[in-house]
Design a protein around this motif. Structure first.
Motif, PDB file in Angstrom:
ATOM      1  N   ARG A   1     -61.047 -13.579  -7.272  1.00 38.76           N
ATOM      2  CA  ARG A   1     -60.545 -12.203  -7.114  1.00 38.76           C
ATOM      3  C   ARG A   1     -61.130 -11.555  -5.864  1.00 38.76           C
ATOM      4  N   GLN A   2     -62.410 -11.781  -5.624  1.00 43.38           N
ATOM      5  CA  GLN A   2     -63.048 -11.241  -4.427  1.00 43.38           C
ATOM      6  C   GLN A   2     -62.425 -11.834  -3.166  1.00 43.38           C
TER       7      GLN A   2
ATOM      8  N   SER B   1     -58.960 -11.300   1.530  1.00 46.52           N
ATOM      9  CA  SER B   1     -57.810 -11.811   2.295  1.00 46.52           C
ATOM     10  C   SER B   1     -56.769 -10.730   2.470  1.00 46.52           C
ATOM     11  N   ALA B   2     -56.498  -9.979   1.401  1.00 50.36           N
ATOM     12  CA  ALA B   2     -55.508  -8.901   1.491  1.00 50.36           C
ATOM     13  C   ALA B   2     -55.983  -7.817   2.447  1.00 50.36           C
ATOM     14  N   TRP B   3     -57.226  -7.473   2.421  1.00 48.45           N
ATOM     15  CA  TRP B   3     -57.770  -6.448   3.325  1.00 48.45           C
ATOM     16  C   TRP B   3     -57.698  -6.910   4.777  1.00 48.45           C
ATOM     17  N   LEU B   4     -58.032  -8.185   5.030  1.00 50.55           N
ATOM     18  CA  LEU B   4     -58.001  -8.701   6.388  1.00 50.55           C
ATOM     19  C   LEU B   4     -56.568  -8.847   6.911  1.00 50.55           C
ATOM     20  N   ALA B   5     -55.614  -9.072   6.002  1.00 48.79           N
ATOM     21  CA  ALA B   5     -54.213  -9.241   6.411  1.00 48.79           C
ATOM     22  C   ALA B   5     -53.500  -7.911   6.605  1.00 48.79           C
ATOM     23  N   ALA B   6     -54.058  -6.846   6.090  1.00 44.56           N
ATOM     24  CA  ALA B   6     -53.416  -5.517   6.202  1.00 44.56           C
ATOM     25  C   ALA B   6     -53.413  -5.052   7.659  1.00 44.56           C
ATOM     26  N   PRO B   7     -52.312  -4.370   8.059  1.00 42.24           N
ATOM     27  CA  PRO B   7     -52.226  -3.908   9.450  1.00 42.24           C
ATOM     28  C   PRO B   7     -53.191  -2.802   9.773  1.00 42.24           C
TER      29      PRO B   7
END
Length: 121
Positions: A109-110, A115-121
């Motif tokens: 989950r972490q 990954s989602a935070w790093l992929a966000a624009p």
């Protein structure tokens, strides 16, 4: 046989053989000059100790099982203590596996959040 010969025959260091002795897994007799003398069955006993260690058993567990390990075709033969020791170790292993799965889920989950935070624009 002396400790050096036992070490060569089993590919186990003399230091580790002395540790096994301290743990009550090996019982050499002492000569007049204090040298350790091992019986002819010591190599088989050391191999059995090593096999049991690979299963995750502790030296305390193995000390309890050694009186039950005389069958050359099996690691442990049934005796009063063998089933209790093996079942206890299996239960502890199951608990550990459950905890590792929980930790893996949380860590996954972490990772997903990072990954989602790093992929966000």
């Amino acid at each position: 046989m002396l400790i050096g010969e036992l070490a060569r025959r089993t590919e186990v260091s003399p230091r580790l053989l002395r540790y096994y002795e301290e743990q009550g897994l090996l019982e050499p007799r002492r000569g007049a000059k204090g040298y350790r003398y091992y019986s002819d069955d010591a190599p088989a006993r050391v191999r059995r100790i090593r096999e049991l260690l690979t299963t995750g058993l502790s030296t305390d567990d193995i000390r309890g099982l050694l009186p039950c390990t005389y069958d050359a075709d099996r690691w442990v033969v049934p005796c009063d203590e063998s089933l209790v020791i093996v079942e206890g170790r299996l239960a502890a292993l199951d608990t550990r596996i459950t905890e590792l799965r929980r930790q893996r889920t949380l860590l996954g989950r972490q990772r997903d959040a990072l990954s989602a935070w790093l992929a966000a624009p």
